[in-house]
Write a protein that holds these residues in place. Structure first.
Motif, short mmCIF file in Angstrom:
data_model
loop_
_atom_site.label_atom_id
_atom_site.label_comp_id
_atom_site.label_asym_id
_atom_site.label_seq_id
_atom_site.Cartn_x
_atom_site.Cartn_y
_atom_site.Cartn_z
N ILE A 116 55.55 5.56 23.36
CA ILE A 116 56.27 4.91 24.46
C ILE A 116 55.63 5.26 25.80
O ILE A 116 55.48 4.40 26.67
CB ILE A 116 57.76 5.31 24.42
N ARG A 117 55.22 6.53 25.97
CA ARG A 117 54.56 6.94 27.22
C ARG A 117 53.28 6.15 27.46
O ARG A 117 53.01 5.71 28.57
CB ARG A 117 54.22 8.43 27.16
N THR A 118 52.48 5.99 26.42
CA THR A 118 51.23 5.25 26.60
C THR A 118 51.49 3.79 26.94
O THR A 118 50.80 3.21 27.77
CB THR A 118 50.35 5.34 25.34
N LYS A 119 52.53 3.20 26.33
CA LYS A 119 52.87 1.81 26.66
C LYS A 119 53.32 1.68 28.11
O LYS A 119 52.94 0.75 28.81
CB LYS A 119 53.96 1.30 25.72
N VAL A 120 54.13 2.63 28.58
CA VAL A 120 54.60 2.60 29.96
C VAL A 120 53.43 2.78 30.92
O VAL A 120 53.32 2.09 31.93
CB VAL A 120 55.68 3.68 30.19
#
Length: 179
Positions: A116-120
Motif C-alpha cells: 500500500i505504501r508503494t502504491k501511495v
C-alpha cells in the motif's frame, strides 16, 4: 631352462668400480647448501601458497553456505514461533467467527502495508510530476539522451543542466505554495 636363475642364490656379489666418479664443485655446493638450509625454493613456495589459498577459499565458501543455511533455519523457526504466539493470543477470543480467518500473520500484514505504501508513493509522485510538466519533459530528455549516447554519456550535459534547473524551479514553486 632358467631354473638355475630363479633359485635364490645366497652368495653376495660385490662389484668394484675401477673408474672414479667425480662431481663438479657446483653440484657438491648445491647439495650441501640444500642439506644445510631446508628452505623451500621460490617455485615450490608459490605452489604451496596457491594451494593454501585455494583451500582457504573453499573452506570460506563452505562456511558461508553453512551460515546461510543456519540463518534460514533460525528465521523459519522464529516465524513459526511468532505465528504460534499470535494464534495463542487470539485463541482465547470467542466471537463465533473462525479466528484463523480473522487473524493474519504479522508478516502478511507487513507485506500488505508495504504494498500500500508503494502504491501511495507512486500516486503522489505522478501527481507531483503532473503539476510540473517541465520537470517531466526535461527528465525524459535526459533519459533519451543517455540512451542515444551509451558510449559517451558526458555529451548529455546540456540536458542534465536543464533538468537541474527545472527541478530547482519546481522546488521553489512548491516551497512557495507551502507558505
Amino acid at each position: 631352462m632358467g631354473a638355475a636363475q630363479s633359485r635364490g642364490n645366497t652368495e653376495e656379489k660385490v662389484f668394484h668400480n675401477e673408474t672414479p666418479i667425480q662431481f663438479s664443485q657446483d653440484v657438491v655446493n648445491h647439495l650441501t647448501d640444500r642439506m644445510v638450509s631446508p628452505e623451500t625454493t621460490p617455485e615450490r613456495q608459490t605452489t604451496l601458497d596457491s594451494h593454501v589459498r585455494s583451500r582457504i577459499q573453499a573452506e570460506l565458501e563452505h562456511l558461508r553456505t553453512e551460515e546461510d543455511n543456519v540463518r534460514k533455519e533460525i528465521e523459519l523457526a522464529l516465524e513459526k514461533e511468532n505465528l504460534d504466539h499470535e494464534m495463542n493470543l487470539t485463541g482465547g477470543i470467542a466471537t463465533g467467527e473462525d479466528t484463523h480467518d480473522k487473524v493474519m500473520s504479522s508478516t502478511a500484514l507487513l507485506g500488505d502495508l508495504e504494498e500500500i505504501r508503494t502504491k501511495v508513493d507512486r500516486f503522489q509522485t505522478r501527481q507531483q510530476l503532473s503539476d510540473f510538466p517541465s520537470v517531466k519533459e526535461s527528465g525524459e530528455a535526459v533519459v533519451s539522451c543517455y540512451k542515444s549516447h551509451l558510449k559517451t554519456p558526458l555529451d548529455c550535459w546540456r540536458e542534465v543542466s536543464e533538468f537541474k534547473a527545472s527541478v530547482a524551479h519546481a522546488e521553489t514553486q512548491y516551497l512557495a505554495s507551502l507558505r
